[in-house]
Design an enzyme around this catalytic site. Structure first.
Site, PDB file in Angstrom:
ATOM      1  N   LYS A 226       0.810  -1.224   0.000  1.00 25.11           N
ATOM      2  CA  LYS A 226       0.000   0.000   0.000  1.00 25.11           C
ATOM      3  C   LYS A 226       0.840   1.269   0.000  1.00 25.11           C
ATOM      4  O   LYS A 226       2.048   1.252   0.238  1.00 25.11           O
ATOM      5  CB  LYS A 226      -1.000  -0.041   1.150  1.00 25.11           C
ATOM      6  CG  LYS A 226      -2.105  -1.057   0.870  1.00 25.11           C
ATOM      7  CD  LYS A 226      -3.241  -1.005   1.858  1.00 25.11           C
ATOM      8  CE  LYS A 226      -4.363  -1.964   1.399  1.00 25.11           C
ATOM      9  NZ  LYS A 226      -5.457  -2.037   2.378  1.00 25.11           N
ATOM     10  N   ARG A 267      -3.314 -10.032   5.008  1.00 22.74           N
ATOM     11  CA  ARG A 267      -3.717 -10.203   3.612  1.00 22.74           C
ATOM     12  C   ARG A 267      -2.595  -9.656   2.733  1.00 22.74           C
ATOM     13  O   ARG A 267      -2.279  -8.457   2.802  1.00 22.74           O
ATOM     14  CB  ARG A 267      -5.031  -9.449   3.366  1.00 22.74           C
ATOM     15  CG  ARG A 267      -5.594  -9.563   1.956  1.00 22.74           C
ATOM     16  CD  ARG A 267      -6.895  -8.768   1.849  1.00 22.74           C
ATOM     17  NE  ARG A 267      -7.516  -8.908   0.553  1.00 22.74           N
ATOM     18  CZ  ARG A 267      -7.236  -8.164  -0.522  1.00 22.74           C
ATOM     19  NH1 ARG A 267      -6.308  -7.213  -0.447  1.00 22.74           N
ATOM     20  NH2 ARG A 267      -7.867  -8.366  -1.663  1.00 22.74           N
TER      21      ARG A 267
END
Length: 289
Positions: A226, A267
Site C-alpha cells: 500500500k 492479507r
C-alpha cells in the site's frame, strides 16, 4: 496483557490456526494498483491461487473489483463473470477461498460455489442486502473500516484522532453486522489501511494494533504494497516511492509486527516472505512463554 500473550481468537466456520494466518490475494481485474491485470484471465488466476497456497497461504482471497483510490465500480454481471470461475477452480483444487466483494449477489453466488468467507471492504454498508445474505449463509464476514467508495475516499481522510475514530466507527459497523443477524463469533475486524487514510494515519493504526484488539474481534491486517509503505520507502518528502511490486519486503515487516501484536490474519499479494514472518513470530512467541 502483553502483546505476545494476547489470544488471537478463532473465527467460527474456519480452521483454528495456532499463529497468524496468511491470506493470499488474487485480483481478477485489469486495473489493480498492485498487479495490473496479470491474473485477469481465469486460468491464470487459478494457477496463481495454487501457487500462493503452495507458498504457504492458508486461504486465498478472490476479488473482481478494484478498490484502489479513485477506482470506478464495475457492474455486477462483470464482477460475477470475473470471480465465479476462479472461486470454482480453486475450491475444486482444495483451496480455502474467501471472496472480496461489496455486492450481496456476488457474495451469495461465490459462497454457493464454495467460498468460505466474505471479505467486504464496506462492512456491509455498500449493499443493504449484504448482511442479511451473509447471516443466512452462516459464513464468516470481514467488516472493514470504511467511509465511502474508492472514487472519492481520499477526500474523507480527515481525523482528529485516527485511532480513536477508527475504533469508534469500526465498533459501530461490527455492532451493525451483529444486529443484522451475523453471529459475533463469525465476524473479523479490519482497520482498513489505505482506505480514507493517508500514510500517517496508516502508520498510527499499525502502531495501535494492540488497541484495535480491544474491539474484541479477530483482526485482519491488509497492508500489502500500500501507499503508506511506498511513502516510508521513498525516504523523504518529494521522493518517488518505489512501485507497488517492490514493496513486498516492507509488507513482510508489517506482517511480523501484526503477528507479534496478535492479528488473526494478514492479507498479502506475495505469500512466501509473510508466511516465513508469521512462523518466526510464532516461534518467538512460544519461546517467550
Amino acid at each position: 496483557m502483553s502483546a505476545n500473550r494476547r489470544p488471537r481468537r478463532s473465527v467460527s466456520g474456519l480452521p483454528r490456526w495456532d499463529r497468524c494466518a496468511v491470506m493470499g490475494v488474487i485480483n481478477v481485474t485489469p486495473d489493480s494498483f498492485s498487479d495490473g491485470g496479470r491474473f485477469f484471465d481465469p486460468a491464470a488466476a487459478v494457477k496463481r491461487g495454487l501457487e500462493l497456497a503452495a507458498e504457504g497461504a492458508d486461504l486465498v482471497d478472490v476479488g473482481g473489483e478494484s478498490t484502489r483510490p479513485g477506482a470506478q465500480r464495475v457492474d455486477e454481471e462483470e464482477e460475477l463473470r470475473r470471480v465465479l470461475p476462479v472461486v470454482r477452480g480453486l475450491v475444486g483444487e482444495g483451496v480455502l477461498v474467501s471472496v472480496d466483494t461489496m455486492r450481496a449477489r456476488v457474495a451469495e453466488r461465490a459462497v454457493a460455489a464454495g467460498a468460505r468467507l466474505v471479505n467486504d471492504v464496506s462492512g456491509g454498508r455498500a449493499d443493504p442486502r449484504m448482511v442479511p445474505v451473509v447471516a443466512e449463509a452462516g459464513v464468516p464476514f470481514v467488516v472493514m473500516h470504511w467511509r465511502g467508495q474508492s472514487a472519492d475516499m481520499n477526500d474523507r481522510a480527515v481525523y482528529g484522532d485516527v485511532v480513536r475514530e477508527v475504533c469508534d466507527e469500526l465498533r459501530a459497523a461490527l455492532d451493525g453486522a451483529v444486529a443484522g443477524g451475523i453471529d459475533a463469533d463469525r465476524i473479523v475486524a479490519d482497520p482498513g489501511l489505505g482506505f480514507a487514510k493517508n500514510a500517517e494515519h496508516d502508520l498510527a493504526l499499525v502502531a495501535a494494533l494492540g488497541e484495535l484488539a480491544e474491539l474484541g474481534r479477530p483482526l485482519l491486517v491488509a497492508a500489502s504494497r500500500k501507499r503508506f509503505l511506498g511513502r516510508v520507502l521513498a525516504g523523504g518528502p518529494g521522493a518517488t516511492p518505489p512501485p507497488a511490486r517492490e514493496r513486498d519486503a516492507a509488507t513482510a515487516a508489517v506482517t511480523a509486527l501484526a503477528a507479534r501484536d496478535g492479528a488473526w490474519a494478514v492479507r498479502v499479494h506475495e505469500v512466501r516472505a509473510s508466511a516465513d514472518a508469521v512462523r518466526v513470530a510464532h516461534a518467538v512467541e512460544r519461546a517467550a512463554r
